[in-house]
Design a protein around this motif. Sequence first.
Motif, PDB file in Angstrom:
ATOM      1  N   ILE A 341       0.835  -1.207   0.000  1.00  0.00           N
ATOM      2  CA  ILE A 341       0.000   0.000   0.000  1.00  0.00           C
ATOM      3  C   ILE A 341       0.862   1.245   0.000  1.00  0.00           C
ATOM      4  O   ILE A 341       2.053   1.199   0.340  1.00  0.00           O
ATOM      5  CB  ILE A 341      -0.946   0.052   1.231  1.00  0.00           C
ATOM      6  CG1 ILE A 341      -0.170   0.217   2.534  1.00  0.00           C
ATOM      7  CG2 ILE A 341      -1.839  -1.159   1.299  1.00  0.00           C
ATOM      8  CD1 ILE A 341      -1.043   0.622   3.715  1.00  0.00           C
ATOM      9  N   GLU A 344      -1.384   8.051   1.181  1.00  0.00           N
ATOM     10  CA  GLU A 344      -1.679   9.164   0.283  1.00  0.00           C
ATOM     11  C   GLU A 344      -1.921  10.466   1.037  1.00  0.00           C
ATOM     12  O   GLU A 344      -1.295  11.475   0.767  1.00  0.00           O
ATOM     13  CB  GLU A 344      -2.951   8.852  -0.535  1.00  0.00           C
ATOM     14  CG  GLU A 344      -2.854   7.591  -1.386  1.00  0.00           C
ATOM     15  CD  GLU A 344      -2.235   7.867  -2.744  1.00  0.00           C
ATOM     16  OE1 GLU A 344      -1.932   9.037  -3.027  1.00  0.00           O
ATOM     17  OE2 GLU A 344      -2.051   6.892  -3.508  1.00  0.00           O
ATOM     18  N   LYS A 356      -5.883   8.191   3.982  1.00  0.00           N
ATOM     19  CA  LYS A 356      -6.302   7.609   2.710  1.00  0.00           C
ATOM     20  C   LYS A 356      -5.090   6.896   2.118  1.00  0.00           C
ATOM     21  O   LYS A 356      -3.990   7.450   2.105  1.00  0.00           O
ATOM     22  CB  LYS A 356      -6.768   8.723   1.775  1.00  0.00           C
ATOM     23  CG  LYS A 356      -7.235   8.257   0.427  1.00  0.00           C
ATOM     24  CD  LYS A 356      -7.770   9.444  -0.363  1.00  0.00           C
ATOM     25  CE  LYS A 356      -8.261   9.025  -1.729  1.00  0.00           C
ATOM     26  NZ  LYS A 356      -7.182   8.627  -2.637  1.00  0.00           N
ATOM     27  N   SER A 358      -3.578   4.005  -1.048  1.00  0.00           N
ATOM     28  CA  SER A 358      -3.937   3.252  -2.242  1.00  0.00           C
ATOM     29  C   SER A 358      -3.346   1.859  -2.118  1.00  0.00           C
ATOM     30  O   SER A 358      -2.259   1.682  -1.561  1.00  0.00           O
ATOM     31  CB  SER A 358      -3.458   3.953  -3.505  1.00  0.00           C
ATOM     32  OG  SER A 358      -2.122   4.307  -3.364  1.00  0.00           O
ATOM     33  N   THR A 373      -9.450  -5.681  -7.503  1.00  0.00           N
ATOM     34  CA  THR A 373      -9.379  -4.301  -7.000  1.00  0.00           C
ATOM     35  C   THR A 373      -9.940  -4.289  -5.578  1.00  0.00           C
ATOM     36  O   THR A 373     -10.663  -5.193  -5.176  1.00  0.00           O
ATOM     37  CB  THR A 373     -10.238  -3.352  -7.862  1.00  0.00           C
ATOM     38  OG1 THR A 373     -11.535  -3.939  -7.967  1.00  0.00           O
ATOM     39  CG2 THR A 373      -9.628  -3.146  -9.215  1.00  0.00           C
ATOM     40  N   HIS A 380      -8.474   2.998   3.404  1.00  0.00           N
ATOM     41  CA  HIS A 380      -7.932   3.932   4.399  1.00  0.00           C
ATOM     42  C   HIS A 380      -7.543   3.194   5.675  1.00  0.00           C
ATOM     43  O   HIS A 380      -7.931   2.049   5.884  1.00  0.00           O
ATOM     44  CB  HIS A 380      -8.988   4.986   4.738  1.00  0.00           C
ATOM     45  CG  HIS A 380     -10.239   4.381   5.316  1.00  0.00           C
ATOM     46  ND1 HIS A 380     -11.306   4.009   4.525  1.00  0.00           N
ATOM     47  CD2 HIS A 380     -10.567   4.027   6.581  1.00  0.00           C
ATOM     48  CE1 HIS A 380     -12.248   3.471   5.290  1.00  0.00           C
ATOM     49  NE2 HIS A 380     -11.812   3.463   6.551  1.00  0.00           N
ATOM     50  N   CYS A 403     -13.136  13.572  -1.358  1.00  0.00           N
ATOM     51  CA  CYS A 403     -12.741  13.174  -2.708  1.00  0.00           C
ATOM     52  C   CYS A 403     -13.851  13.376  -3.748  1.00  0.00           C
ATOM     53  O   CYS A 403     -13.580  13.646  -4.903  1.00  0.00           O
ATOM     54  CB  CYS A 403     -12.292  11.725  -2.719  1.00  0.00           C
ATOM     55  SG  CYS A 403     -10.948  11.419  -1.578  1.00  0.00           S
TER      56      CYS A 403
END
Length: 433
Positions: A341, A344, A356, A358, A373, A380, A403
Amino acid sequence: RLLSFGDSQICKYAVVTVATIGCGKTTTSLALANLFPNIIGHIQNDNIRRPVGNKLVAGALEILINRPIVILDKNDHKFIERKQIFDDFDQLNEVIPTSKLKFICLNFLRNRPQEDKDLWNITRERILERGDNHQTIKAAGKGITKAEKIIQGFIKRFQPVDPGREPDSKFDLIINLDVTSPDSSYANVKTVVDNLISFASDLNLTRPTEEQFQEAFKSALDYKPSVNKIVHSKGGPRAPAYFGIVIPNAEELQNKVVKLIHSTGLDWKTYETLKNTDRLLNDLHVTIIHYKSRKTNGESRALWNMYVKQVFFDDLTKIDENSPKIKGCSIPLPSSPTADIKLEKLCSNDKLVCIKVSVLGLYHADGREIHLTAGNKFPHVTLGTISSEIKSVESNNLLNDICEFHATNGIQCLDFEDSEENTLKGLPIFAYY
Ligand code: GDP
Ligand code: MG
Protein backbone atom coordinates in the motif's frame (compact mmCIF):
# COMPACT_ATOMS: atom_id res chain seq x y z
CA ARG A 1 -32.19 -0.32 49.77
CA LEU A 2 -30.20 1.57 47.17
CA LEU A 3 -30.71 4.94 48.71
CA SER A 4 -29.56 3.85 52.12
CA PHE A 5 -26.03 3.44 50.91
CA GLY A 6 -24.99 6.91 51.98
CA ASP A 7 -25.73 6.03 55.60
CA SER A 8 -23.27 3.21 55.64
CA GLN A 9 -19.68 3.94 56.43
CA ILE A 10 -18.15 1.09 54.47
CA CYS A 11 -16.53 1.47 51.09
CA LYS A 12 -17.23 -0.50 47.95
CA TYR A 13 -14.29 -2.09 46.14
CA ALA A 14 -14.09 -2.78 42.44
CA VAL A 15 -11.27 -5.21 41.76
CA VAL A 16 -10.01 -5.05 38.17
CA THR A 17 -7.78 -7.79 36.76
CA VAL A 18 -4.99 -6.93 34.33
CA ALA A 19 -3.61 -9.99 32.60
CA THR A 20 -3.55 -12.06 29.45
CA ILE A 21 -5.26 -15.39 28.85
CA GLY A 22 -4.37 -18.24 31.19
CA CYS A 23 -2.82 -16.13 33.94
CA GLY A 24 -5.26 -17.58 36.46
CA LYS A 25 -7.71 -14.68 36.69
CA THR A 26 -10.74 -16.93 37.00
CA THR A 27 -9.04 -19.43 39.31
CA THR A 28 -7.84 -16.67 41.64
CA SER A 29 -11.20 -14.87 41.58
CA LEU A 30 -13.16 -18.04 42.32
CA ALA A 31 -10.92 -18.95 45.23
CA LEU A 32 -11.35 -15.47 46.70
CA ALA A 33 -15.12 -15.65 46.29
CA ASN A 34 -15.09 -19.11 47.92
CA LEU A 35 -13.19 -17.74 50.91
CA PHE A 36 -15.47 -14.74 51.45
CA PRO A 37 -18.83 -15.70 49.93
CA ASN A 38 -20.84 -12.85 51.44
CA ILE A 39 -18.18 -10.25 50.87
CA ILE A 40 -16.56 -10.91 47.50
CA GLY A 41 -18.62 -11.24 44.32
CA HIS A 42 -17.18 -12.25 40.95
CA ILE A 43 -18.31 -11.44 37.43
CA GLN A 44 -16.68 -13.00 34.37
CA ASN A 45 -16.49 -11.22 31.07
CA ASP A 46 -16.49 -14.63 29.41
CA ASN A 47 -19.98 -15.33 30.73
CA ILE A 48 -21.53 -12.24 29.23
CA ARG A 49 -23.33 -12.42 25.94
CA ARG A 50 -21.76 -10.42 23.13
CA PRO A 51 -21.81 -7.58 22.55
CA VAL A 52 -20.48 -7.09 26.06
CA GLY A 53 -20.61 -3.28 25.98
CA ASN A 54 -20.99 -1.97 29.50
CA LYS A 55 -22.69 -5.13 30.82
CA LEU A 56 -19.62 -6.17 32.83
CA VAL A 57 -19.61 -2.98 34.87
CA ALA A 58 -23.41 -2.91 35.09
CA GLY A 59 -23.31 -6.45 36.51
CA ALA A 60 -20.50 -5.52 38.89
CA LEU A 61 -22.52 -2.58 40.23
CA GLU A 62 -25.43 -4.90 40.81
CA ILE A 63 -23.23 -7.22 42.85
CA LEU A 64 -21.95 -4.26 44.85
CA ILE A 65 -25.48 -3.56 46.08
CA ASN A 66 -25.24 -6.60 48.36
CA ARG A 67 -21.51 -7.10 48.72
CA PRO A 68 -18.66 -4.72 49.38
CA ILE A 69 -16.20 -6.26 46.91
CA VAL A 70 -16.59 -7.33 43.31
CA ILE A 71 -13.94 -8.80 41.01
CA LEU A 72 -14.31 -7.89 37.34
CA ASP A 73 -12.66 -10.87 35.65
CA LYS A 74 -11.43 -9.76 32.24
CA ASN A 75 -8.03 -9.45 30.56
CA ASP A 76 -7.98 -5.63 30.46
CA HIS A 77 -4.59 -5.99 28.84
CA LYS A 78 -4.63 -2.56 27.19
CA PHE A 79 -4.91 0.97 28.55
CA ILE A 80 -8.06 1.57 26.59
CA GLU A 81 -9.77 -1.41 28.22
CA ARG A 82 -8.90 -0.16 31.69
CA LYS A 83 -10.06 3.32 30.75
CA GLN A 84 -13.36 1.87 29.55
CA ILE A 85 -13.93 0.24 32.94
CA PHE A 86 -13.42 3.55 34.75
CA ASP A 87 -15.60 5.37 32.22
CA ASP A 88 -18.37 2.80 32.53
CA PHE A 89 -18.34 3.14 36.32
CA ASP A 90 -18.49 6.93 35.95
CA GLN A 91 -21.45 6.63 33.68
CA LEU A 92 -23.41 3.84 35.35
CA ASN A 93 -22.79 4.33 39.05
CA GLU A 94 -25.60 6.42 40.52
CA VAL A 95 -25.54 5.01 44.01
CA ILE A 96 -22.07 4.78 45.48
CA PRO A 97 -20.51 8.11 46.44
CA THR A 98 -17.29 8.52 44.46
CA SER A 99 -15.30 8.89 47.65
CA LYS A 100 -16.57 5.48 48.78
CA LEU A 101 -15.80 3.64 45.57
CA LYS A 102 -12.25 2.28 45.49
CA PHE A 103 -10.52 0.65 42.55
CA ILE A 104 -8.05 -2.15 43.12
CA CYS A 105 -5.88 -3.54 40.35
CA LEU A 106 -4.80 -7.17 40.30
CA ASN A 107 -1.61 -6.77 38.31
CA PHE A 108 -0.83 -10.28 37.12
CA LEU A 109 1.97 -9.27 34.79
CA ARG A 110 4.26 -6.77 36.41
CA ASN A 111 7.27 -5.91 34.24
CA ARG A 112 6.53 -8.47 31.60
CA PRO A 113 8.14 -7.75 28.24
CA GLN A 114 6.23 -8.85 25.19
CA GLU A 115 8.82 -11.42 24.20
CA ASP A 116 8.53 -13.13 27.54
CA LYS A 117 9.09 -16.82 26.89
CA ASP A 118 8.10 -17.93 30.40
CA LEU A 119 4.76 -16.17 30.24
CA TRP A 120 4.08 -17.58 26.81
CA ASN A 121 5.06 -21.10 27.82
CA ILE A 122 3.14 -21.22 31.05
CA THR A 123 -0.09 -19.65 29.82
CA ARG A 124 0.05 -21.69 26.63
CA GLU A 125 0.53 -24.89 28.60
CA ARG A 126 -2.29 -24.07 30.98
CA ILE A 127 -4.71 -23.25 28.19
CA LEU A 128 -3.88 -26.40 26.27
CA GLU A 129 -4.38 -28.37 29.43
CA ARG A 130 -7.65 -26.57 30.16
CA GLY A 131 -8.79 -27.97 26.84
CA ASP A 132 -12.40 -27.27 26.12
CA ASN A 133 -13.21 -26.16 29.64
CA HIS A 134 -13.70 -22.58 28.61
CA GLN A 135 -16.65 -20.60 27.30
CA THR A 136 -15.12 -19.52 24.00
CA ILE A 137 -11.52 -20.66 23.70
CA LYS A 138 -11.56 -24.33 22.89
CA ALA A 139 -8.11 -25.79 22.93
CA ALA A 140 -8.76 -29.51 22.90
CA GLY A 141 -7.88 -31.71 19.97
CA LYS A 142 -6.64 -30.34 16.70
CA GLY A 143 -7.69 -26.73 17.07
CA ILE A 144 -4.55 -25.93 19.01
CA THR A 145 -3.04 -23.33 16.73
CA LYS A 146 -6.19 -21.26 16.94
CA ALA A 147 -5.99 -21.09 20.72
CA GLU A 148 -2.29 -20.37 20.49
CA LYS A 149 -2.90 -17.49 18.14
CA ILE A 150 -5.39 -15.99 20.50
CA ILE A 151 -3.04 -16.24 23.48
CA GLN A 152 -0.21 -14.76 21.44
CA GLY A 153 -2.37 -11.87 20.29
CA PHE A 154 -3.13 -10.90 23.86
CA ILE A 155 0.53 -11.07 24.89
CA LYS A 156 1.55 -8.97 21.89
CA ARG A 157 -0.98 -6.26 22.58
CA PHE A 158 -0.34 -6.22 26.32
CA GLN A 159 0.30 -2.79 27.83
CA PRO A 160 1.74 -3.08 31.37
CA VAL A 161 0.14 -1.21 34.24
CA ASP A 162 1.68 2.25 34.51
CA PRO A 163 0.59 3.99 37.71
CA GLY A 164 2.18 7.23 36.45
CA ARG A 165 -0.43 7.82 33.78
CA GLU A 166 -4.13 7.58 33.17
CA PRO A 167 -6.04 5.37 33.32
CA ASP A 168 -3.84 3.33 35.69
CA SER A 169 -3.23 6.32 37.98
CA LYS A 170 -6.88 5.97 38.94
CA PHE A 171 -6.30 2.75 40.83
CA ASP A 172 -6.36 3.29 44.58
CA LEU A 173 -4.29 0.17 45.09
CA ILE A 174 -2.24 -1.97 42.74
CA ILE A 175 -1.54 -5.52 43.93
CA ASN A 176 1.39 -7.07 42.10
CA LEU A 177 1.01 -10.77 41.43
CA ASP A 178 3.14 -13.44 39.82
CA VAL A 179 2.16 -16.00 37.22
CA THR A 180 5.29 -17.93 36.43
CA SER A 181 5.58 -20.32 39.35
CA PRO A 182 3.76 -23.64 39.01
CA ASP A 183 1.25 -22.85 41.74
CA SER A 184 1.19 -19.12 41.22
CA SER A 185 -2.56 -18.76 41.67
CA TYR A 186 -2.40 -20.19 45.16
CA ALA A 187 0.22 -17.66 46.21
CA ASN A 188 -1.73 -14.92 44.42
CA VAL A 189 -4.89 -15.68 46.39
CA LYS A 190 -2.95 -15.21 49.62
CA THR A 191 -1.31 -12.01 48.41
CA VAL A 192 -4.70 -10.56 47.49
CA VAL A 193 -6.25 -11.55 50.83
CA ASP A 194 -3.40 -9.97 52.81
CA ASN A 195 -3.69 -6.77 50.79
CA LEU A 196 -7.46 -6.65 51.23
CA ILE A 197 -7.16 -7.16 54.97
CA SER A 198 -4.96 -4.09 55.30
CA PHE A 199 -6.38 -1.88 52.53
CA ALA A 200 -10.07 -2.59 53.06
CA SER A 201 -9.70 -2.28 56.82
CA ASP A 202 -13.28 -1.04 57.15
CA LEU A 203 -14.46 -4.56 56.30
CA ASN A 204 -12.63 -6.22 59.19
CA LEU A 205 -11.75 -9.29 57.18
CA THR A 206 -10.43 -12.30 59.10
CA ARG A 207 -7.50 -14.13 57.59
CA PRO A 208 -8.54 -17.68 56.58
CA THR A 209 -6.59 -20.65 57.89
CA GLU A 210 -4.19 -22.60 55.70
CA GLU A 211 -6.79 -25.33 55.42
CA GLN A 212 -9.45 -22.90 54.26
CA PHE A 213 -7.07 -21.47 51.68
CA GLN A 214 -6.35 -24.93 50.34
CA GLU A 215 -9.96 -25.96 50.17
CA ALA A 216 -11.02 -22.75 48.41
CA PHE A 217 -8.18 -23.10 45.92
CA LYS A 218 -8.87 -26.72 45.19
CA SER A 219 -12.49 -26.16 44.28
CA ALA A 220 -11.47 -23.15 42.16
CA LEU A 221 -9.03 -25.31 40.18
CA ASP A 222 -11.80 -27.85 39.55
CA TYR A 223 -14.10 -25.22 38.08
CA LYS A 224 -15.71 -25.89 34.74
CA PRO A 225 -17.76 -23.13 33.19
CA SER A 226 -21.45 -23.88 32.87
CA VAL A 227 -22.10 -21.26 30.23
CA ASN A 228 -21.14 -22.44 26.79
CA LYS A 229 -21.38 -19.45 24.59
CA ILE A 230 -22.32 -20.14 21.01
CA VAL A 231 -20.52 -17.50 19.05
CA HIS A 232 -20.55 -19.08 15.64
CA SER A 233 -23.18 -20.28 13.26
CA LYS A 234 -23.70 -23.99 12.73
CA GLY A 235 -21.99 -25.93 10.01
CA GLY A 236 -18.74 -25.47 8.17
CA PRO A 237 -16.48 -22.47 7.98
CA ARG A 238 -18.30 -19.21 8.07
CA ALA A 239 -17.58 -16.24 5.86
CA PRO A 240 -15.49 -13.55 7.44
CA ALA A 241 -16.98 -10.12 8.13
CA TYR A 242 -14.25 -8.47 6.10
CA PHE A 243 -10.79 -8.87 4.66
CA GLY A 244 -8.15 -6.43 5.76
CA ILE A 245 -4.49 -5.56 5.51
CA VAL A 246 -2.51 -5.49 8.75
CA ILE A 247 -0.34 -2.48 9.52
CA PRO A 248 2.25 -4.43 11.51
CA ASN A 249 3.91 -1.44 13.12
CA ALA A 250 1.28 1.01 14.32
CA GLU A 251 3.80 3.05 16.25
CA GLU A 252 5.96 3.64 13.21
CA LEU A 253 2.93 4.84 11.28
CA GLN A 254 1.91 7.16 14.10
CA ASN A 255 5.45 8.58 14.03
CA LYS A 256 5.13 9.30 10.32
CA VAL A 257 1.86 11.08 11.01
CA VAL A 258 3.34 13.18 13.81
CA LYS A 259 6.29 14.08 11.58
CA LEU A 260 3.97 15.13 8.77
CA ILE A 261 1.87 17.27 11.08
CA HIS A 262 4.95 18.90 12.62
CA SER A 263 6.35 19.72 9.20
CA THR A 264 3.41 22.06 8.58
CA GLY A 265 3.41 23.76 11.97
CA LEU A 266 -0.39 23.62 11.94
CA ASP A 267 -2.62 22.50 14.79
CA TRP A 268 -4.37 19.17 14.32
CA LYS A 269 -6.88 19.41 17.08
CA THR A 270 -8.64 16.11 16.59
CA TYR A 271 -5.34 14.22 16.43
CA GLU A 272 -4.22 15.93 19.65
CA THR A 273 -7.52 15.02 21.30
CA LEU A 274 -7.16 11.39 20.29
CA LYS A 275 -3.64 11.31 21.68
CA ASN A 276 -4.63 12.95 24.95
CA THR A 277 -7.68 10.77 25.49
CA ASP A 278 -5.84 7.56 24.62
CA ARG A 279 -8.08 6.93 21.64
CA LEU A 280 -5.39 6.40 19.03
CA LEU A 281 -5.88 2.81 17.92
CA ASN A 282 -3.07 0.32 18.54
CA ASP A 283 -4.22 -2.21 15.98
CA LEU A 284 -4.33 -0.60 12.58
CA HIS A 285 -5.61 -2.04 9.35
CA VAL A 286 -6.94 -1.25 5.90
CA THR A 287 -10.29 -2.84 5.14
CA ILE A 288 -10.14 -4.33 1.65
CA ILE A 289 -13.69 -5.52 1.30
CA HIS A 290 -16.59 -5.97 3.65
CA TYR A 291 -19.12 -8.80 3.67
CA LYS A 292 -21.93 -6.24 3.74
CA SER A 293 -20.76 -4.72 0.47
CA ARG A 294 -22.32 -7.72 -1.31
CA LYS A 295 -25.66 -6.11 -0.79
CA THR A 296 -24.96 -2.80 -2.54
CA ASN A 297 -24.95 -4.04 -6.15
CA GLY A 298 -24.22 -7.01 -8.37
CA GLU A 299 -20.70 -5.88 -9.07
CA SER A 300 -19.79 -5.76 -5.39
CA ARG A 301 -21.32 -9.15 -4.88
CA ALA A 302 -19.23 -10.58 -7.66
CA LEU A 303 -16.12 -8.96 -6.25
CA TRP A 304 -16.79 -10.34 -2.76
CA ASN A 305 -17.29 -13.78 -4.21
CA MET A 306 -14.01 -13.53 -6.09
CA TYR A 307 -12.22 -12.49 -2.93
CA VAL A 308 -13.67 -15.38 -1.05
CA LYS A 309 -12.73 -17.76 -3.83
CA GLN A 310 -9.25 -16.44 -4.57
CA VAL A 311 -8.06 -15.15 -1.25
CA PHE A 312 -9.92 -17.29 1.20
CA PHE A 313 -11.61 -20.39 -0.05
CA ASP A 314 -8.55 -21.63 -1.79
CA ASP A 315 -7.89 -22.45 1.83
CA LEU A 316 -11.31 -23.91 2.46
CA THR A 317 -10.23 -27.47 3.00
CA LYS A 318 -7.23 -26.49 5.05
CA ILE A 319 -9.10 -24.01 7.17
CA ASP A 320 -12.06 -26.24 7.93
CA GLU A 321 -10.84 -28.01 11.05
CA ASN A 322 -9.01 -25.06 12.50
CA SER A 323 -11.42 -22.47 11.22
CA PRO A 324 -11.78 -19.60 13.63
CA LYS A 325 -15.18 -19.66 15.20
CA ILE A 326 -14.66 -16.75 17.44
CA LYS A 327 -16.33 -13.50 16.71
CA GLY A 328 -14.21 -10.42 16.97
CA CYS A 329 -10.93 -12.07 16.00
CA SER A 330 -8.55 -11.25 13.20
CA ILE A 331 -7.03 -14.39 11.75
CA PRO A 332 -4.12 -14.38 9.30
CA LEU A 333 -5.03 -16.33 6.18
CA PRO A 334 -3.33 -19.73 6.00
CA SER A 335 -2.15 -19.13 2.43
CA SER A 336 -0.35 -15.96 3.61
CA PRO A 337 -1.30 -13.47 0.91
CA THR A 338 0.18 -9.98 1.24
CA ALA A 339 -0.50 -6.44 0.08
CA ASP A 340 1.51 -3.37 -0.84
CA ILE A 341 0.00 0.00 0.00
CA LYS A 342 0.94 3.64 -0.35
CA LEU A 343 0.08 6.37 2.15
CA GLU A 344 -1.68 9.16 0.28
CA LYS A 345 -3.37 11.69 2.50
CA LEU A 346 -3.86 12.40 6.18
CA CYS A 347 -7.46 13.51 6.72
CA SER A 348 -9.43 14.67 9.72
CA ASN A 349 -12.65 16.31 10.78
CA ASP A 350 -13.91 16.93 14.31
CA LYS A 351 -14.79 13.24 14.78
CA LEU A 352 -11.90 11.18 13.49
CA VAL A 353 -8.52 11.00 11.83
CA CYS A 354 -7.70 8.63 9.01
CA ILE A 355 -5.15 8.06 6.27
CA LYS A 356 -6.30 7.61 2.71
CA VAL A 357 -4.16 4.93 1.12
CA SER A 358 -3.94 3.25 -2.24
CA VAL A 359 -3.63 -0.48 -2.56
CA LEU A 360 -0.78 -1.00 -5.02
CA GLY A 361 -1.21 -4.74 -5.29
CA LEU A 362 -2.28 -7.97 -3.62
CA TYR A 363 -0.08 -11.04 -3.89
CA HIS A 364 -0.19 -14.74 -3.22
CA ALA A 365 2.53 -16.12 -0.96
CA ASP A 366 4.56 -17.22 -4.02
CA GLY A 367 4.52 -13.68 -5.42
CA ARG A 368 1.81 -14.14 -8.05
CA GLU A 369 -0.42 -11.10 -8.19
CA ILE A 370 -4.04 -11.41 -7.13
CA HIS A 371 -5.89 -9.50 -9.79
CA LEU A 372 -8.60 -7.93 -7.72
CA THR A 373 -9.38 -4.30 -7.00
CA ALA A 374 -10.12 -3.15 -3.48
CA GLY A 375 -13.80 -3.44 -2.66
CA ASN A 376 -13.68 -0.29 -0.61
CA LYS A 377 -14.06 2.85 -2.69
CA PHE A 378 -11.62 4.78 -0.50
CA PRO A 379 -9.20 2.39 1.17
CA HIS A 380 -7.93 3.93 4.40
CA VAL A 381 -6.50 3.41 7.84
CA THR A 382 -8.60 4.84 10.65
CA LEU A 383 -6.23 6.16 13.32
CA GLY A 384 -8.93 6.82 15.88
CA THR A 385 -12.34 8.33 16.59
CA ILE A 386 -13.13 10.78 19.36
CA SER A 387 -15.69 8.55 21.08
CA SER A 388 -16.88 4.98 21.02
CA GLU A 389 -20.13 6.16 19.43
CA ILE A 390 -18.24 7.18 16.33
CA LYS A 391 -17.41 4.06 14.39
CA SER A 392 -14.43 3.65 12.12
CA VAL A 393 -16.67 3.23 9.07
CA GLU A 394 -17.29 6.97 9.24
CA SER A 395 -13.89 7.39 7.63
CA ASN A 396 -15.65 6.41 4.42
CA ASN A 397 -18.02 9.36 4.74
CA LEU A 398 -15.18 11.78 5.42
CA LEU A 399 -13.19 10.55 2.42
CA ASN A 400 -16.28 10.65 0.26
CA ASP A 401 -16.85 14.28 1.27
CA ILE A 402 -13.25 15.13 0.49
CA CYS A 403 -12.74 13.17 -2.71
CA GLU A 404 -16.19 13.37 -4.30
CA PHE A 405 -17.49 16.69 -3.08
CA HIS A 406 -14.20 18.50 -2.43
CA ALA A 407 -15.54 19.51 0.95
CA THR A 408 -13.22 21.65 3.08
CA ASN A 409 -15.45 22.90 5.88
CA GLY A 410 -14.10 21.68 9.20
CA ILE A 411 -11.79 19.30 7.36
CA GLN A 412 -8.01 19.07 7.42
CA CYS A 413 -5.95 17.29 4.79
CA LEU A 414 -2.25 16.79 4.17
CA ASP A 415 -0.56 14.85 1.39
CA PHE A 416 2.12 12.33 2.24
CA GLU A 417 5.27 12.72 0.22
CA ASP A 418 5.41 10.31 -2.71
CA SER A 419 8.41 8.37 -1.45
CA GLU A 420 9.67 4.87 -0.78
CA GLU A 421 9.29 5.52 2.92
CA ASN A 422 5.55 6.00 2.50
CA THR A 423 5.12 2.77 0.57
CA LEU A 424 4.49 -0.23 2.83
CA LYS A 425 5.18 -3.60 1.24
CA GLY A 426 4.42 -7.22 2.04
CA LEU A 427 1.74 -6.51 4.63
CA PRO A 428 -0.22 -9.61 5.69
CA ILE A 429 -3.87 -9.96 4.74
CA PHE A 430 -6.27 -11.19 7.39
CA ALA A 431 -9.88 -12.18 7.72
CA TYR A 432 -11.94 -10.61 10.48
CA TYR A 433 -14.81 -12.55 11.97
P1 GDP B 1 -7.74 -17.05 33.04
O1 GDP B 1 -7.85 -17.21 31.58
O2 GDP B 1 -6.76 -15.98 33.39
O3 GDP B 1 -9.06 -16.90 33.65
O4 GDP B 1 -7.06 -18.41 33.59
P2 GDP B 1 -7.73 -19.59 34.40
O5 GDP B 1 -7.98 -19.19 35.81
O6 GDP B 1 -8.88 -20.15 33.63
O7 GDP B 1 -6.53 -20.63 34.37
C1 GDP B 1 -6.14 -21.30 33.19
C2 GDP B 1 -5.90 -22.77 33.46
O8 GDP B 1 -4.79 -22.89 34.34
C3 GDP B 1 -7.06 -23.43 34.17
O9 GDP B 1 -7.21 -24.72 33.67
C4 GDP B 1 -6.67 -23.45 35.62
O10 GDP B 1 -7.24 -24.55 36.30
C5 GDP B 1 -5.16 -23.55 35.54
N1 GDP B 1 -4.47 -22.83 36.63
C6 GDP B 1 -4.74 -21.60 37.11
N2 GDP B 1 -3.90 -21.28 38.10
C7 GDP B 1 -3.08 -22.31 38.26
C8 GDP B 1 -1.97 -22.59 39.15
O11 GDP B 1 -1.57 -21.79 39.99
N3 GDP B 1 -1.38 -23.77 39.00
C9 GDP B 1 -1.76 -24.68 38.08
N4 GDP B 1 -1.10 -25.81 38.02
N5 GDP B 1 -2.79 -24.48 37.24
C10 GDP B 1 -3.43 -23.31 37.32
MG1 MG C 1 -10.94 -16.79 32.77
